[in-house]
Each structure stands twice: as C-alpha cells, then as structure tokens.
Write a protein that holds these residues in place. Sequence first.
Motif, PDB file in Angstrom:
ATOM      1  N   TRP A  72       0.236  -1.404  -0.102  1.00  0.00           N
ATOM      2  CA  TRP A  72       0.263  -0.145  -0.123  1.00  0.00           C
ATOM      3  C   TRP A  72       0.874   1.385  -0.647  1.00  0.00           C
ATOM      4  CZ3 TRP A  72       1.459   2.083   4.523  1.00  0.00           C
ATOM      5  CH2 TRP A  72       1.580   1.272   5.527  1.00  0.00           C
ATOM      6  N   ARG A  91      -5.816   0.042  -0.152  1.00  0.00           N
ATOM      7  CA  ARG A  91      -5.479  -0.993  -0.293  1.00  0.00           C
ATOM      8  C   ARG A  91      -5.239  -1.017   1.522  1.00  0.00           C
ATOM      9  NH1 ARG A  91      -0.577  -2.627  -4.103  1.00  0.00           N
ATOM     10  NH2 ARG A  91      -1.000  -4.232  -3.347  1.00  0.00           N
ATOM     11  N   GLN A  96      -9.374  -2.703  -1.849  1.00  0.00           N
ATOM     12  CA  GLN A  96      -9.329  -3.297  -2.661  1.00  0.00           C
ATOM     13  C   GLN A  96      -8.263  -3.663  -3.470  1.00  0.00           C
ATOM     14  OE1 GLN A  96      -9.326   0.573  -5.664  1.00  0.00           O
ATOM     15  NE2 GLN A  96      -7.034   0.545  -5.497  1.00  0.00           N
ATOM     16  N   GLU A  97      -7.407  -5.293  -3.976  1.00  0.00           N
ATOM     17  CA  GLU A  97      -6.639  -5.961  -3.541  1.00  0.00           C
ATOM     18  C   GLU A  97      -4.944  -4.869  -4.571  1.00  0.00           C
ATOM     19  OE1 GLU A  97      -4.259  -8.684  -2.593  1.00  0.00           O
ATOM     20  OE2 GLU A  97      -6.645  -8.112  -1.564  1.00  0.00           O
ATOM     21  N   SER A  98      -5.559  -4.958  -5.543  1.00  0.00           N
ATOM     22  CA  SER A  98      -4.266  -4.222  -6.358  1.00  0.00           C
ATOM     23  C   SER A  98      -4.577  -2.735  -6.523  1.00  0.00           C
ATOM     24  CB  SER A  98      -4.269  -5.281  -7.657  1.00  0.00           C
ATOM     25  OG  SER A  98      -5.102  -5.059  -8.739  1.00  0.00           O
TER      26      SER A  98
END
Length: 169
Positions: A72, A91, A96-98
């Motif tokens: 992050w 992040r 959200q993951e990416s």
Amino acid sequence: MATLDPAARRLRLRQYQEELLERMQAARTGSGARTHQLGVEIGGERYLLDLLEAGEIVPVPPLTSVPLTQPWYLGLANIRGSLVGVVDLARFFGLQESAAAPGPAARLVTFSPSLGMPCGFLAARVHGLRQAAEMTPSAGRLIDADGHAWTPLALAALAQDERFLQVGL
C-alpha cells in the motif's frame, strides 16, 4: 461550454483558493456557523476529512517506488521541492487488492504540515467541501441530502497508527 483562457483559469483558481483559505480560517477559529470538511473518494467509498488535517491537493505526480515496502506504500513524490511518502489508502483499508492506475480525476491529498508527517494519499476523486452539520448520522457514517454515505477519516489518528507507520516489510 467555452474553454477559459489561461488568465481566467488562474483567476478562478485564485478565487477558489481564497475561499478555501477563508473557510479553513473560520474552521480554526470556530467562527464558521457550519463545519466544513473535505470530501474524497477512496476505493469507491466516500470519506470526510477535517480541513485542519488536510494539506495540499495536487494532481498525481510521478512516483518513485521504494523497495521493500508494504504493497500500500506507493513511493515518494516531489511536491514543490519536498519529498512526500504516498499511500494507497484503498489498499491499506483493504478496499481493493491491487492498485489501479490513477484516473484523470485522481488527486494526491497531503497531510497538513501540523501533523508532522510528510505524507499524502491517493484519492480517486475530490468531491470538494461538504457541510457535515447538514448530514444525518447513521451507524458511524453521515448521510447527505443525496443519500450518499460519508465516513469520517481522521488523518491525525492515522498518522499515529502503528501499522500505518511501519511501511517497511
């Protein structure tokens, strides 16, 4: 809609900055009748920031990555000659993951110098000033007249969060 010439754009920007400064000063002194906060969008969620905790709002500058940091932590940016650490709060919050490439509406919002942390975060969009006093409280959030839910975000508390302070792996 007609495009403004550069001089008119500078004038409008100057007027906006003066109005924002007046509102920030009113918030500091308590002379404002209503509490104004800055509305930002992070990871598809809307957040309200205290104007005293927010610093500059700038277009997303080029970022220099820093090895061996948390996913992050996006790296460093040069903001008017000062290095600022840049964080993807979406992040960090697990929204959200990416990290996606910032869109045209994305901005870098820096922490106020009074917080003593040269840091900023990506906001997918800045919604401008909001009047929290006119919103309805609901389960830790505030609901505006349009039905949008806003979550208060204290940058001062974030700046003291142990997990946030540990950017290294």
